[in-house]
Write a protein that holds these residues in place. Structure first.
Motif, PDB file in Angstrom:
ATOM      1  N   ILE A 189       0.822  -1.111  -0.078  1.00  0.00           N
ATOM      2  CA  ILE A 189      -0.074  -0.085   0.057  1.00  0.00           C
ATOM      3  C   ILE A 189       0.801   1.076  -0.147  1.00  0.00           C
ATOM      4  CG2 ILE A 189      -1.637   1.171   1.125  1.00  0.00           C
ATOM      5  CD1 ILE A 189      -2.703  -1.485   0.255  1.00  0.00           C
ATOM      6  N   ARG A 190       0.779   2.063  -1.098  1.00  0.00           N
ATOM      7  CA  ARG A 190       1.661   3.482  -1.283  1.00  0.00           C
ATOM      8  C   ARG A 190       0.770   4.561  -0.547  1.00  0.00           C
ATOM      9  NH1 ARG A 190       1.333   2.220  -7.575  1.00  0.00           N
ATOM     10  NH2 ARG A 190      -0.684   1.788  -6.558  1.00  0.00           N
ATOM     11  N   VAL A 191       1.766   4.976   0.481  1.00  0.00           N
ATOM     12  CA  VAL A 191       0.933   5.913   1.521  1.00  0.00           C
ATOM     13  C   VAL A 191       1.592   7.404   1.128  1.00  0.00           C
ATOM     14  CG1 VAL A 191       0.326   6.451   3.839  1.00  0.00           C
ATOM     15  CG2 VAL A 191       0.446   4.208   3.262  1.00  0.00           C
ATOM     16  N   GLY A 192       0.730   8.491   1.357  1.00  0.00           N
ATOM     17  CA  GLY A 192       1.087   9.836   1.577  1.00  0.00           C
ATOM     18  C   GLY A 192       0.549  10.454   2.954  1.00  0.00           C
ATOM     19  N   ILE A 193       1.416  11.234   3.593  1.00  0.00           N
ATOM     20  CA  ILE A 193       1.130  11.902   4.934  1.00  0.00           C
ATOM     21  C   ILE A 193       0.983  13.351   4.677  1.00  0.00           C
ATOM     22  CG2 ILE A 193       1.765  12.398   7.177  1.00  0.00           C
ATOM     23  CD1 ILE A 193       3.283   9.705   6.992  1.00  0.00           C
ATOM     24  N   VAL A 194      -0.314  13.882   4.896  1.00  0.00           N
ATOM     25  CA  VAL A 194      -0.508  15.465   4.925  1.00  0.00           C
ATOM     26  C   VAL A 194      -0.486  15.900   6.377  1.00  0.00           C
ATOM     27  CG1 VAL A 194      -2.160  17.037   4.226  1.00  0.00           C
ATOM     28  CG2 VAL A 194      -2.114  15.108   2.731  1.00  0.00           C
ATOM     29  N   GLY A 195       0.537  16.757   6.662  1.00  0.00           N
ATOM     30  CA  GLY A 195       0.614  17.269   7.813  1.00  0.00           C
ATOM     31  C   GLY A 195       1.966  16.440   8.574  1.00  0.00           C
ATOM     32  N   CYS A 196       2.800  17.139   8.735  1.00  0.00           N
ATOM     33  CA  CYS A 196       4.354  16.689   9.347  1.00  0.00           C
ATOM     34  C   CYS A 196       4.727  17.076  10.546  1.00  0.00           C
ATOM     35  CB  CYS A 196       5.385  16.633   8.046  1.00  0.00           C
ATOM     36  SG  CYS A 196       4.956  16.000   6.549  1.00  0.00           S
ATOM     37  N   GLU A 221       5.412   4.085  12.178  1.00  0.00           N
ATOM     38  CA  GLU A 221       4.289   2.916  12.287  1.00  0.00           C
ATOM     39  C   GLU A 221       4.166   2.520  10.842  1.00  0.00           C
ATOM     40  OE1 GLU A 221       1.103   2.641  14.863  1.00  0.00           O
ATOM     41  OE2 GLU A 221       2.103   4.211  16.297  1.00  0.00           O
ATOM     42  N   TYR A 222       4.128   3.290   9.965  1.00  0.00           N
ATOM     43  CA  TYR A 222       3.896   2.845   8.571  1.00  0.00           C
ATOM     44  C   TYR A 222       5.256   2.284   8.073  1.00  0.00           C
ATOM     45  CZ  TYR A 222      -0.095   5.495   7.220  1.00  0.00           C
ATOM     46  OH  TYR A 222      -1.581   5.902   6.941  1.00  0.00           O
ATOM     47  N   HIS A 223       6.457   2.948   8.556  1.00  0.00           N
ATOM     48  CA  HIS A 223       7.793   2.224   8.150  1.00  0.00           C
ATOM     49  C   HIS A 223       7.972   0.776   8.576  1.00  0.00           C
ATOM     50  CE1 HIS A 223      12.066   2.434   7.121  1.00  0.00           C
ATOM     51  NE2 HIS A 223      12.285   2.055   8.637  1.00  0.00           N
ATOM     52  N   GLU A 224       7.433   0.453   9.817  1.00  0.00           N
ATOM     53  CA  GLU A 224       7.615  -0.894  10.455  1.00  0.00           C
ATOM     54  C   GLU A 224       6.406  -1.856   9.686  1.00  0.00           C
ATOM     55  OE1 GLU A 224       9.774  -2.043  12.538  1.00  0.00           O
ATOM     56  OE2 GLU A 224      10.719   0.098  12.530  1.00  0.00           O
ATOM     57  N   ASN A 225       5.745  -1.437   8.922  1.00  0.00           N
ATOM     58  CA  ASN A 225       4.699  -2.346   8.307  1.00  0.00           C
ATOM     59  C   ASN A 225       5.323  -2.635   7.030  1.00  0.00           C
ATOM     60  OD1 ASN A 225       2.308  -3.274   6.726  1.00  0.00           O
ATOM     61  ND2 ASN A 225       1.200  -2.749   8.506  1.00  0.00           N
ATOM     62  N   PRO A 226       5.288  -3.977   7.054  1.00  0.00           N
ATOM     63  CA  PRO A 226       5.793  -4.548   5.714  1.00  0.00           C
ATOM     64  C   PRO A 226       5.076  -4.329   4.334  1.00  0.00           C
ATOM     65  CG  PRO A 226       5.170  -6.417   6.995  1.00  0.00           C
ATOM     66  CD  PRO A 226       5.021  -4.994   7.823  1.00  0.00           C
ATOM     67  N   ASN A 227       3.908  -4.203   4.623  1.00  0.00           N
ATOM     68  CA  ASN A 227       3.085  -3.922   3.599  1.00  0.00           C
ATOM     69  C   ASN A 227       2.786  -2.472   2.996  1.00  0.00           C
ATOM     70  OD1 ASN A 227       2.107  -6.672   3.484  1.00  0.00           O
ATOM     71  ND2 ASN A 227       1.231  -6.344   5.259  1.00  0.00           N
ATOM     72  N   VAL A 228       3.835  -1.749   3.509  1.00  0.00           N
ATOM     73  CA  VAL A 228       3.691  -0.300   3.140  1.00  0.00           C
ATOM     74  C   VAL A 228       4.773   0.632   2.333  1.00  0.00           C
ATOM     75  CG1 VAL A 228       3.504   2.135   4.115  1.00  0.00           C
ATOM     76  CG2 VAL A 228       2.023   0.337   5.100  1.00  0.00           C
ATOM     77  N   GLU A 229       4.514   1.100   1.699  1.00  0.00           N
ATOM     78  CA  GLU A 229       5.739   2.000   0.993  1.00  0.00           C
ATOM     79  C   GLU A 229       5.274   3.564   1.206  1.00  0.00           C
ATOM     80  OE1 GLU A 229       8.792   1.426  -0.239  1.00  0.00           O
ATOM     81  OE2 GLU A 229       8.475  -0.705  -0.567  1.00  0.00           O
ATOM     82  N   ASP A 257      -2.024   5.213  -2.751  1.00  0.00           N
ATOM     83  CA  ASP A 257      -3.427   4.492  -2.620  1.00  0.00           C
ATOM     84  C   ASP A 257      -3.931   5.008  -1.292  1.00  0.00           C
ATOM     85  OD1 ASP A 257      -2.750   2.341  -4.352  1.00  0.00           O
ATOM     86  OD2 ASP A 257      -1.157   1.889  -3.072  1.00  0.00           O
ATOM     87  N   ALA A 258      -3.378   5.502  -0.441  1.00  0.00           N
ATOM     88  CA  ALA A 258      -4.066   5.731   0.829  1.00  0.00           C
ATOM     89  C   ALA A 258      -3.293   7.052   1.634  1.00  0.00           C
ATOM     90  CB  ALA A 258      -3.743   4.786   1.844  1.00  0.00           C
ATOM     91  N   ILE A 259      -3.945   7.940   2.483  1.00  0.00           N
ATOM     92  CA  ILE A 259      -3.712   9.276   2.914  1.00  0.00           C
ATOM     93  C   ILE A 259      -3.727   9.279   4.456  1.00  0.00           C
ATOM     94  CG2 ILE A 259      -3.847  11.747   2.856  1.00  0.00           C
ATOM     95  CD1 ILE A 259      -2.813  10.860   0.503  1.00  0.00           C
ATOM     96  N   SER A 260      -2.819   9.454   5.107  1.00  0.00           N
ATOM     97  CA  SER A 260      -2.960   9.807   6.448  1.00  0.00           C
ATOM     98  C   SER A 260      -3.140  11.424   6.777  1.00  0.00           C
ATOM     99  CB  SER A 260      -1.805   9.758   7.239  1.00  0.00           C
ATOM    100  OG  SER A 260      -1.827   8.262   7.936  1.00  0.00           O
ATOM    101  N   ASP A 261      -4.360  11.656   7.124  1.00  0.00           N
ATOM    102  CA  ASP A 261      -4.618  13.246   7.188  1.00  0.00           C
ATOM    103  C   ASP A 261      -4.179  13.615   8.773  1.00  0.00           C
ATOM    104  OD1 ASP A 261      -5.721  15.870   7.555  1.00  0.00           O
ATOM    105  OD2 ASP A 261      -7.821  15.269   7.144  1.00  0.00           O
TER     106      ASP A 261
END
Length: 349
Positions: A5-12, A23-31, A68-72
């Motif tokens: 699952i390819r993730v983007g983060i809005v707000g850092c 936590e995304y970094h530790e999940n083997p199913n995430v880029e 694919d997915a966004i963290s707001d």
């Protein structure tokens, strides 16, 4: 092999820095594919650690077809804008709490969700701690009989010690951005937890709130509440209390106590045991589980793993948009109750 699952983060800010990104970094199913923040240096700092692209506009990130997915992780007043835009682009969204600052804006998100191919999860992480999961199972088993009353508390020394801007200029103290103050920051976690543990709806709330201690950069008391105490009634007729504070200048308190017909359950109240059950004063049962995550104890929340698994499994997450709006209805009612000195009934529709 599971899909990535390819993730983007809005707000850092701090929530992305200490929880979402690692936590995304530790999940083997995430880029992790990209970051956006109005302060580009924050986005660049995370990209340097985790890889991915830095975007100059959040819409460019959201509209990127490779994601694919966004963290707001934006601030409260923009959640409805960012999350709705992501859902319109068929992204799955993990939206930080509170879902929005008003029920009206939360309804806008849910309307957008109806026509989206993405899933929506709200980051009420207290549902995912092992102690709260075990506590719910014990209550559901009937071992302690029916619930009679309850009390829950969430307090720490304040967001100026936690947020990215560690000063009195923190956006949490700005009414136009925070809106709900401690109620939206800490209180919303506990009312969602009560719904989860009790499997009951809160239908009535009275409250007292105030800015008792926190001051802004001008040394004026802030214009959002830093303390609130609520009296709650549930649909099943139970009554209980909830207290939230940004001025607990000792150990963080994140405890819940459930008083039942056959005994009491104390959750995160004992430093050594995460659940302590006392059956009519005769039998004490102690559960040693994991410590709850706090600002000073950054452990995995389980939220990211739940979000990613829900996407891969094409199922509803443990905290839905509907859960998010119900929690928001309760805290919005609590704010109104405190402002008007009235008991407010909550619309469950």
């Amino acid at each position: 092999m599971k899909m990535k699952i390819r993730v983007g983060i809005v707000g850092c800010g701090s929530i992305a820095k200490f929880r979402h990104a690692p936590e995304y970094h530790e999940n083997p199913n995430v880029e992790i594919e990209g970051f956006y923040d109005h302060n580009v240096e924050r986005a660049e700092a995370l990209a340097k650690i985790y890889g991915g692209k830095v975007y100059s506009d959040y819409l460019d990130l959201i509209q990127d077809k490779t994601i694919d997915a966004i963290s707001d992780c934006s601030t409260n007043e923009t959640h409805h804008i960012v999350t709705s835009a992501a859902l319109k682009n068929n992204k799955s969204v993990l939206c930080e709490k509170p879902m929005t600052t008003t029920v009206e804006n939360a309804n806008m998100i849910l309307e957008t969700k109806k026509n989206s191919k993405g899933i929506l999860m709200i980051d009420h992480n207290q549902r995912l701690t092992s102690a709260h999961i075990r506590a719910k199972a014990i209550l559901k088993s009937g071992e302690l009989g029916k619930v009679i009353t309850f009390t829950t508390t969430f307090g720490h020394k304040g967001p100026e010690y936690w947020g990215a801007d560690k000063s009195k200029n923190t956006w949490f103290f700005n009414k136009n951005r925070s809106v709900l103050g401690v109620t939206g920051d800490l209180g919303i976690h506990k009312v969602d937890l009560l719904r989860f543990l009790l499997e009951d709806e809160i239908v009535e709330v009275s409250a007292m709130a105030g800015s008792l201690n926190k001051r802004n950069a001008n040394n004026d008391l802030i214009d959002v509440p830093d303390n609130m105490v609520c009296l709650l009634r549930t649909e099943k007729g139970n009554i209980g209390t909830a207290a939230f504070s940004w001025s607990y200048y000792g150990d963080e308190d994140n405890s819940t106590k459930i008083y039942c017909e056959k005994g009491t359950m104390m959750i995160y109240d004992n430093p050594d045991y995460q659940i302590v059950i006392n059956k009519m004063g005769k039998e004490k049962i102690c559960y040693e589980l994991e410590q709850i995550q706090s600002n000073d104890n950054q452990t995995s929340t389980g939220v990211i793993d739940e979000f990613i698994d829900a996407i891969i499994s094409n199922r509803e997450p443990v905290v839905t948009g509907e859960d998010g709006i119900m929690a928001l209805k309760i805290v919005e009612a609590a704010m109104l109750a405190a402002e008007t000195n009235q008991t407010i009934k909550i619309d469950l529709r």
